[in-house]
Scaffold this active site. Structure first.
Site, mmCIF file in Angstrom:
data_model
loop_
_atom_site.group_PDB
_atom_site.id
_atom_site.type_symbol
_atom_site.label_atom_id
_atom_site.label_comp_id
_atom_site.label_asym_id
_atom_site.label_seq_id
_atom_site.Cartn_x
_atom_site.Cartn_y
_atom_site.Cartn_z
ATOM 1 N N GLY A 76 -6.272 -6.775 3.358
ATOM 2 C CA GLY A 76 -6.100 -8.164 3.121
ATOM 3 C C GLY A 76 -6.923 -9.092 2.244
ATOM 4 N N LYS B 49 -4.224 3.567 2.620
ATOM 5 C CA LYS B 49 -5.511 2.748 2.278
ATOM 6 C C LYS B 49 -6.574 3.520 2.038
ATOM 7 C CE LYS B 49 -4.128 -1.116 5.180
ATOM 8 N NZ LYS B 49 -4.558 -1.773 6.665
ATOM 9 N N LYS C 13 0.984 -1.156 0.025
ATOM 10 C CA LYS C 13 0.072 -0.034 0.048
ATOM 11 C C LYS C 13 0.853 1.311 -0.105
ATOM 12 C CE LYS C 13 -0.247 -0.962 4.860
ATOM 13 N NZ LYS C 13 -0.180 -2.570 4.687
#
Lengths: 424, 424
Positions: free
Chosen positions: B134, B204, B105
Site C-alpha cells: 500500500g 509481493k 501485484k
C-alpha cells in the site's frame, strides 16, 4: 561504462566508510548500472595523518581550488562537518556546476537557501539523505514518496545519543552514568552538548519540516529542550504508569501554522516508536492519504551513513534533473508556539496539608486540569516527597505560566516537567 | 503549468481513491511543481454503474483502443486487478509510449518481463509502488536508497489480512472467527484464499526480491504455506514462551543462492516487526552497509494505496529517465530450498511411556536437536496431551523428512509445525 569523477571534502569516519563502500559495490554498479566512481581528489587538512583507508598520497590535497577548478570532477561529497568552511566550499562547487552530496546537517540547516540558490543557478544537484538519520531513507521518502500527500505531522526519534541514554536510564541508570557509557562506546562526543541539549535534532527537524511542509524552516523556528535535567526517578514513575520517555522531534501543521519542537516526552508504551530503543532512530509521519508510516533503523554510524551518501551519489549519476528546493522570503512558515500536549510533573513537595490545594489552585487559575495525582511513596519524617501530577492536553503557554507559579511555592522543591505526546 | 493527460484503467476503490487524491492535492501540485493532472479517459466495464466519485459520463469508455490511440495521453494508471487483460492492456500502453503506473501485484509478478521489455523499447516508465504494501515506500527504497547496498535479507509482514487474523488469534480468537471478523470489516475478501494461503504475499515477495537481489524472481520460485491450519492453542503456547506468530515473507541471499519463503513463523517478541499488528505491514531489510532498516504502515486501503499511485504519477511527470528492470533468461536466481530455521512443533500425543523416546529417535535420526520440550498440561484419563518441542535451527529438508516419520507414529495425533525465525 560511465565513469563519474568525484572529489571528497574531508576523509573522516564517514568519508572512509564511503570510500570503502564505493569499493565494495564496484562490481554491482558496473553490472547493474554500467557505472563507475573514481575518487580523483580528496581535500584534507593534514596530508600526513594516518587514515583508515589506503589512499594514494597524490590524490590528497589541502587546496580546495584544485577541486573547484578541475573540470573532470562533476560530483563532490562533503564530510567536513560544521557550518564553515563546509557551506562556502559546497556553494563554490555548486556554482562551478558540480553536484554535491553532503552528510552535514549543520551546514545544510544553516546555509540551505544559498546552497539551493547556487544549485538552481547551474542545475547541479544537492543531495543530503545522510544529513538526517544516517541510513534511513527519510529524505527520499519526503521528496519522492510523500509528495502525493499533505503531511500533517512528523514525530521522530532523530538523535541516537539521546535515545541511547534514555534507553539506559529506563533500565535503571542515572543520566551521568548513561552519558559516560555512551561516550565510552563512541555514541556520544567528548562534548555531548549538541546532542543532549537538542541542537543536533533541531537541525534535522528544520530540514525534515522544510521538505514536509514546503516552507523555509530554520533552526531558530524550532523550540528546543535537552535531556540533561531528566532523572531516573521520573522515568521510573512514568514507566510505572505505562509510558516510555523519548527525546522527540515533533512537527505539526495546524490551521496553516507550524508547531516545531524538540524535547523529551512520554509516549504510551503501545505507540509504534516507543519501542525504538538504543542507538536506533525512527521517524513517524502522518499524511492525509498515506495515514501513518514509520521508518526506522540505525541513525548514525559510518556504514549506515555511507549507505545514504552512496545512494545519493548514484542518484546524481543517473538522474538528468535534480530535485530543488526553492527558498523564498515569502515562504517562511507561520509558527504556532502555543501547541497542545499533556504534561507529567514530577514534584518534590513538603508533606503537609495545604500544599496540594495551592498546587491545584494554580492549575485551575491557568485553566489546566489534572488527569491524575499520585504520591508514589509516603514521607518519612519531614522530608519532601515525590508527587506526580499529569494534566489533560493543554496549551503550552498556559502550562509554562503555571510552572513559574508552582516553582515559586515555598513548599515545592524540585519541579521536573515532561511533556506527554500521543495520549489520545 | 505542465498538464499531464492521463487515463485510468478501471475505477474501483483504489481508482476512486486516486481520483479523489488528485483533486485534493491539485493546488499543491500546481504551486510546488507547476504540474496538473487531467484524467481524460477512464476504461470501465459498465458505463452505467454508480461510482463513488463524480465523473462526467463522456470521459468513461469501454474501449481500450480509445486510450491506446489517444496521442495526448502520456500516463496510464491501472486499477483493474488480475493478470489478464490488465497485463496485455499495460503492455499495449507501454508499446504506445505511454508510462504506466500500476497497483497490480498479480499482473506485475506474472508478466513483468514482457511489461519491462515494452517499457524499455519505448522509454516509457513502469511504476508500481502501490503493488506492494500500500502506502509504504518500499519499492522506491529498494530502487533508489538501497542501490548502494548488497541486500542480505528481507523479512516482511506483507499481507494485512493474515496479520489482522493472527493478531486477533493472539488475543484469543479461533482462526475461523478471526477470518469472519476480517471479512466483516472488509479486511478479507469473500473468498480469502489468495490472502490466507499466501499467494498474495508470494507475488509481493517475488517483486521485492527481484529488485533487492537483481535477479528475475518469479512466483514459482517462492515456497509458500498459508495460515489456515494454525490454531489458537499453538499461538498461545508460543506466546507463553515469548514468541509472536506472524505470516512472514522471507528472502535471503546466502552464498549466491536465494532462499524465498512465505509461511507463518514465530519471532521473538523483542524483534522490531513482532509488534507490528492488525492491518499494518512492515518490511525489515538488512544490507551490508545500512545494517537494518524497517518501513511500516498501512499495507492496504484505498487512500494509502492511492498515496503510492499518485507519488508514482508525479515521478512519471517529473523524471526524464525512468528506472528499468532488465529481465534476461541468464539472470534467473539459483534457489536454495534447504534453508535453516528453528522449529516449533505442537503435537498431540498419547500420554504413555515410550512416545517421547520414539520422537527423539526420529529427530536424532535426521540430525535434528531439540532445544526444549514442554508438556503444558497433564493428561486426564486416556486423552492425547499437547507437547511442544522446539528445535535448534536446522535444515528445512531434514525437518520435513522427520515430520513425515513423526506423523506416521501411531501415538501421535495432530502435528502442527511452525517455523521460528530470528532466534539467534
Amino acid at each position: 561504462m560511465k565513469t563519474i569523477h568525484t572529489a571528497f571534502l574531508g576523509l573522516g569516519n564517514v568519508g572512509c566508510g564511503v570510500y570503502r563502500l564505493l569499493d565494495m559495490q564496484k562490481e554491482a554498479f558496473a553490472s547493474r548500472s554500467d557505472l563507475a566512481f573514481s575518487v580523483d581528489r580528496i581535500l584534507v587538512r593534514d596530508l600526513d595523518r594516518p587514515r583508515r583507508v589506503k589512499v594514494s598520497r597524490d590524490r590528497l590535497t589541502v587546496d580546495v581550488d584544485e577541486i573547484v577548478n578541475d573540470p573532470d570532477i562533476t560530483l563532490v561529497a562533503e564530510f567536513m562537518g560544521g557550518i564553515e568552511p563546509a557551506a562556502t566550499y559546497m556553494e563554490r562547487m555548486l556554482l562551478a556546476g558540480k553536484s554535491v552530496v553532503t552528510a552535514n546537517k549543520q551546514a545544510l540547516a544553516n546555509a540551505w537557501p544559498r546552497l539551493s540558490a547556487a544549485a538552481m543557478k547551474t542545475g547541479a544537484g544537492l543531495y543530503f539523505e545522510a544529513s538526517v538519520c544516517g541510513g534511513i531513507p527519510v529524505i527520499e521518502t519526503l521528496l519522492s514518496s510523500l509528495q502525493s500527500n499533505r503531511v500533517e505531522s512528523i514525530m521522530g526519534i532523530i538523535n541516537g545519543t539521546c535515545n541511547y541514554i534514555l534507553s539506559r536510564m529506563s533500565e535503571g541508570m542515572e543520566y551521568e552514568d548513561a552519558l559516560a557509557e555512551a561516550q565510552e562506546k563512541g555514541l556520544a562526543e567528548p562534548d555531548p552538548t549538541a546532542d543532549v541539549e537538542g541542537a543536533d535534532a533541531t537541525c534535522k527537524l528544520a530540514i525534515l519540516s522544510t521538505l514536509a511542509f514546503g516552507k523555509s524552516v530554520t533552526v531558530d523556528d524550532v523550540y528546543c529542550e535537552g535531556i540533561s535535567s531528566l532523572t531516573r526517578e521520573a522515568l521510573q514513575f512514568g514507566a510505572d504508569m505505562g509510558y516510555t520517555l523519548k527525546s522527540l522531534a515533533v512537527a505539526k501543521e495546524k490551521d496553516g501554522r507550524l508547531q516545531l519542537h524538540v524535547h523529551p516526552a512520554f509516549l504510551p508504551n503501545r505507540h509504534p516508536i516507543a519501542s525504538v530503543s538504543g542507538a536506533y532512530n525512527a521517524v513517524y509521519i502522518r499524511g492525509n492519504a498515506v495515514e501513518d508510516i514509520m521508518l526506522s533503523g540505525k541513525g548514525a554510524g559510518d556504514m549506515p551513513t555511507a549507505s545514504s551518501v552512496v545512494s545519493d551519489m548514484v542518484k546524481v549519476a543517473t538522474r538528468q534533473v535534480h530535485p530543488a528546493v526553492d527558498f523564498q522570503e515569502s515562504n517562511r512558515p507561520y509558527l504556532d508556539e502555543d501547541w497542545i500536549c499533556g504534561n507529567f510533573l514530577c514534584l518534590h513537595v513538603e508533606d503537609k496539608s495545604g500544599v496540594m490545594a495551592k498546587l491545584f489552585g494554580i492549575l485551575s487559575h491557568y485553566g489546566l486540569s489534572a488527569a491524575s495525582v499520585t504520591q508514589p511513596r509516603r514521607a518519612e519524617k519531614a522530608e519532601r516527597v515525590p508527587v506526580i501530577v499529569t494534566t489533560y492536553p493543554c496549551r503550552e503557554q498556559a502550562m509554562r505560566a503555571a510552572l513559574v507559579d508552582i516553582r515559586a511555592l515555598p513548599e515545592v522543591g524540585s519541579v521536573l516537567r515532561i511533556r506527554m505526546e500521543e495520549m489520545e
